[in-house]
Design a protein around this motif. Structure first.
Motif, PDB file in Angstrom:
ATOM      1  N   UNK A  26       0.825  -1.286   0.214  1.00  0.00           N
ATOM      2  CA  UNK A  26      -0.069  -0.111  -0.128  1.00  0.00           C
ATOM      3  C   UNK A  26       1.001   1.208  -0.075  1.00  0.00           C
ATOM      4  N   UNK A  27       2.050   0.950   0.600  1.00  0.00           N
ATOM      5  CA  UNK A  27       2.826   2.353   0.640  1.00  0.00           C
ATOM      6  C   UNK A  27       3.413   2.590  -0.649  1.00  0.00           C
ATOM      7  N   UNK A  28       3.801   1.475  -1.327  1.00  0.00           N
ATOM      8  CA  UNK A  28       4.534   1.546  -2.971  1.00  0.00           C
ATOM      9  C   UNK A  28       3.537   2.420  -3.643  1.00  0.00           C
ATOM     10  N   UNK A  29       4.303   2.898  -4.757  1.00  0.00           N
ATOM     11  CA  UNK A  29       3.687   3.824  -5.814  1.00  0.00           C
ATOM     12  C   UNK A  29       3.420   2.630  -7.039  1.00  0.00           C
ATOM     13  N   UNK A  30       3.752   1.568  -6.761  1.00  0.00           N
ATOM     14  CA  UNK A  30       3.683   0.550  -8.042  1.00  0.00           C
ATOM     15  C   UNK A  30       2.387  -0.427  -7.521  1.00  0.00           C
ATOM     16  N   UNK A  82       8.215 -14.586  -7.142  1.00  0.00           N
ATOM     17  CA  UNK A  82       6.938 -14.303  -7.591  1.00  0.00           C
ATOM     18  C   UNK A  82       6.580 -12.673  -7.611  1.00  0.00           C
ATOM     19  N   UNK A  83       5.614 -12.387  -8.171  1.00  0.00           N
ATOM     20  CA  UNK A  83       5.158 -10.853  -8.119  1.00  0.00           C
ATOM     21  C   UNK A  83       3.703 -10.907  -7.746  1.00  0.00           C
ATOM     22  N   UNK A  84       3.782  -9.786  -6.638  1.00  0.00           N
ATOM     23  CA  UNK A  84       2.509  -9.475  -6.014  1.00  0.00           C
ATOM     24  C   UNK A  84       1.783  -8.274  -6.705  1.00  0.00           C
ATOM     25  N   UNK A  85       0.459  -8.594  -7.205  1.00  0.00           N
ATOM     26  CA  UNK A  85      -0.304  -7.508  -7.725  1.00  0.00           C
ATOM     27  C   UNK A  85      -1.536  -7.113  -6.847  1.00  0.00           C
ATOM     28  N   UNK A  86      -1.496  -5.776  -6.855  1.00  0.00           N
ATOM     29  CA  UNK A  86      -2.470  -5.258  -5.607  1.00  0.00           C
ATOM     30  C   UNK A  86      -3.982  -5.622  -5.890  1.00  0.00           C
ATOM     31  N   UNK A  87      -4.364  -5.726  -7.441  1.00  0.00           N
ATOM     32  CA  UNK A  87      -5.803  -6.315  -7.632  1.00  0.00           C
ATOM     33  C   UNK A  87      -5.679  -7.672  -6.830  1.00  0.00           C
ATOM     34  N   UNK A  88      -4.875  -8.586  -7.175  1.00  0.00           N
ATOM     35  CA  UNK A  88      -4.930  -9.974  -6.502  1.00  0.00           C
ATOM     36  C   UNK A  88      -4.952  -9.964  -5.075  1.00  0.00           C
ATOM     37  N   UNK A  89      -4.248  -8.926  -4.610  1.00  0.00           N
ATOM     38  CA  UNK A  89      -4.269  -8.797  -3.178  1.00  0.00           C
ATOM     39  C   UNK A  89      -5.628  -8.773  -2.673  1.00  0.00           C
ATOM     40  N   UNK A  90      -6.063  -7.512  -3.164  1.00  0.00           N
ATOM     41  CA  UNK A  90      -7.518  -7.160  -2.823  1.00  0.00           C
ATOM     42  C   UNK A  90      -8.614  -8.249  -2.839  1.00  0.00           C
ATOM     43  N   UNK A  91      -8.258  -8.923  -4.104  1.00  0.00           N
ATOM     44  CA  UNK A  91      -9.404 -10.072  -4.477  1.00  0.00           C
ATOM     45  C   UNK A  91      -9.319 -11.222  -3.218  1.00  0.00           C
ATOM     46  N   UNK A  92      -8.223 -11.329  -2.896  1.00  0.00           N
ATOM     47  CA  UNK A  92      -7.787 -12.299  -1.650  1.00  0.00           C
ATOM     48  C   UNK A  92      -8.325 -11.858  -0.438  1.00  0.00           C
ATOM     49  N   UNK A  93      -8.120 -10.782  -0.170  1.00  0.00           N
ATOM     50  CA  UNK A  93      -8.784  -9.888   1.201  1.00  0.00           C
ATOM     51  C   UNK A  93     -10.217 -10.204   1.065  1.00  0.00           C
ATOM     52  N   UNK A  94     -10.728  -9.886  -0.072  1.00  0.00           N
ATOM     53  CA  UNK A  94     -12.451 -10.067  -0.031  1.00  0.00           C
ATOM     54  C   UNK A  94     -12.676 -11.378   0.316  1.00  0.00           C
ATOM     55  N   UNK A 121       0.146 -17.821  -2.563  1.00  0.00           N
ATOM     56  CA  UNK A 121      -0.798 -18.587  -3.007  1.00  0.00           C
ATOM     57  C   UNK A 121      -1.402 -17.700  -4.238  1.00  0.00           C
ATOM     58  N   UNK A 122      -1.664 -16.595  -4.238  1.00  0.00           N
ATOM     59  CA  UNK A 122      -1.954 -15.789  -5.335  1.00  0.00           C
ATOM     60  C   UNK A 122      -0.815 -14.741  -6.011  1.00  0.00           C
ATOM     61  N   UNK A 123       0.228 -14.981  -5.546  1.00  0.00           N
ATOM     62  CA  UNK A 123       1.221 -14.213  -6.172  1.00  0.00           C
ATOM     63  C   UNK A 123       1.348 -14.831  -7.579  1.00  0.00           C
ATOM     64  N   UNK A 124       1.910 -13.928  -8.521  1.00  0.00           N
ATOM     65  CA  UNK A 124       2.127 -14.336  -9.949  1.00  0.00           C
ATOM     66  C   UNK A 124       3.466 -14.793 -10.056  1.00  0.00           C
ATOM     67  N   UNK A 125       3.389 -15.901 -10.913  1.00  0.00           N
ATOM     68  CA  UNK A 125       5.198 -16.447 -11.352  1.00  0.00           C
ATOM     69  C   UNK A 125       5.766 -15.502 -12.037  1.00  0.00           C
ATOM     70  N   UNK A 126       7.039 -15.207 -11.688  1.00  0.00           N
ATOM     71  CA  UNK A 126       7.855 -14.312 -12.196  1.00  0.00           C
ATOM     72  C   UNK A 126       8.201 -14.786 -13.561  1.00  0.00           C
ATOM     73  N   UNK A 127       8.407 -13.511 -14.670  1.00  0.00           N
ATOM     74  CA  UNK A 127       8.839 -13.860 -16.019  1.00  0.00           C
ATOM     75  C   UNK A 127      10.271 -13.322 -16.114  1.00  0.00           C
TER      76      UNK A 127
END
Length: 433
Positions: A232-236, A251-263, A276-282
């Protein structure tokens, strides 16, 4: 003046006019804008379509022009010499040669070529129908010339020729853009964007990536609440996750995936399993051309990739936005908090952060510092100075004066740059004291 003499003079004038036509046609058709002709053809202009067809067979066109021009020039000179011999004797050949040379150079070469070059598109559209008839008439002779030309062209390597043609096309487009920018027909920002598109094929991922020392990352083993707070503190919206050591991206953590998991967890942060909801890094090689990387982003519908070197070590990351910024310039939104890295001062000097890319500095200041050997301004100074300078030292190269303002450990963090009063041929170093 007898009737025969008048007819010969009239024939000479007509032949000079035909020579002017051939010279003007050659200049206008070869100098005509292919893009303009293509655009007019798309709009239904039949003359533009005819110009494009003529340019598709340059051997026939040039062959016909050379044959026609040679015939009329030789015939005009022969008639003038014969007439001069009849009027003033054998010395008339000298007079005829001098007079015809002047007439042909001025009225059959310089004037028509100059006009055709100044109004190439207009003249090309005008002469195209006539040149088509001339080419048909002289076709038997031009076929022979074309056969000879193709025979000699086969002696050159085709693949190298094709590559040279591709490079020449890019350079022609780039030169046209620069010329239009200088003349004011294209705005500087638009010219920079067009040039940025052409530059994508010459740049690699390593040239524009965010270096690992500037990457924002999160430890995947941190408590879920801390991970949420850091994101949440990050600008990304996307942040890499690491385990055991910062270079081990898992992994890569996306804020949208985080909020979906929180819901789904009823907004209970303690119940989150981050991985569990982090995206595999490319991971992509640092030598990947930007053009290829852009295509991969579009194909995979991804917006971020981790950059690795030949040993598999993470060197940084690159995003779709980074590539787009190479085309359109800096993209900023309401969440960007970084300060301007290039600051123009009141006295005309420019304060620059050492990590600023040379390309970004050139684009903003309209300079032409080289970026082949170093990506950043600090790297350029170190490369030219062949040493790690100290604050206060001054270097002059490529027509600019570089003053070191700050250094942290072995990294130059701030410089002051200004045009040098005298362009130095080689790098010079002065002590601050």
């Amino acid at each position: 003046m007898s009737l025969v003499t008048a007819l010969i003079i009239l024939a000479i004038i007509l032949l000079i006019v035909l020579s002017a036509f051939f010279n003007g046609s050659e200049t206008s058709l070869t100098a005509a804008s292919r893009a303009r002709m293509h655009s007019l053809e798309q709009e239904g202009n039949p003359r533009a379509a005819l110009v494009n067809r003529l340019l598709q067979s340059p051997e026939k066109m040039i062959g016909a022009i050379l044959i026609g021009n040679t015939l009329v020039d030789v015939l005009a000179s022969a008639l003038a010499s014969g007439l001069a011999v009849v009027l003033v004797g054998e010395v008339g050949v000298v007079y005829a040669t001098a007079i015809m040379t002047i007439l042909i150079v001025i009225f059959a070469a310089v004037l028509p070529k100059t006009y055709a070059l100044a109004y190439s598109d207009r003249v090309a559209l005008l002469v195209a129908p006539i040149m088509r008839v001339v080419i048909i008439i002289l076709n038997p002779i031009t076929i022979t010339i074309e056969f000879v030309v193709r025979f000699f062209l086969k002696l050159t390597p085709g693949k190298l020729d094709d590559e040279a043609n591709i490079l020449a096309a890019h350079e022609e487009i780039r030169g046209t853009i620069e010329l239009q920018k200088i003349e004011g027909s294209v705005a500087r920002h638009d010219a920079d964007m067009l040039g940025g598109v052409l530059d994508l094929r010459d740049l690699q991922v390593a040239d524009i990536m965010v270096h690992r020392t500037k990457m924002e990352t999160i430890d995947a083993d941190d408590p879920p609440q801390k991970v949420v707070d850091e994101l949440l503190r990050s600008q990304y919206t996307r942040v890499p996750l690491w385990k055991d050591e910062p270079e081990n991206i898992v992994g890569v953590l996306h804020s949208k995936d985080l909020f979906s998991a929180l819901g789904r967890s009823g907004w209970d942060v303690s119940q989150l399993d981050i991985m569990s909801f982090a995206v595999e890094p490319w991971f992509v090689p640092d030598t990947t051309p930007l053009k290829d990387q852009l295509n991969q982003f579009l194909k995979r519908k991804a917006q971020m990739a981790l950059v690795v070197d030949e040993y598999g070590e993470v060197q940084g990351l690159i995003t779709l936005e980074d590539i787009l910024e190479e085309i359109v310039g800096q993209i900023a939104d309401e969440h960007d908090t970084h300060e301007a890295a290039i600051r123009v001062q009141a006295d005309g000097t420019v304060n620059v952060d050492g990590a600023v890319a040379v390309r970004d500095l050139n684009r903003q200041m309209n300079w032409s510092l080289p970026d082949e050997e170093a990506t950043t301004v600090a790297g350029l100074v170190i490369h030219e100075a062949q040493t790690i300078p100290e604050p206060g030292q001054v270097f002059t190269f490529y027509g600019y004066r570089f003053e070191i303002l700050r250094k942290t450990r072995n990294k130059i963090t701030a410089l002051r740059i200004s045009p040098a009063p005298v362009v130095a041929a080689r790098t010079t170093k002065q002590s601050a004291g």
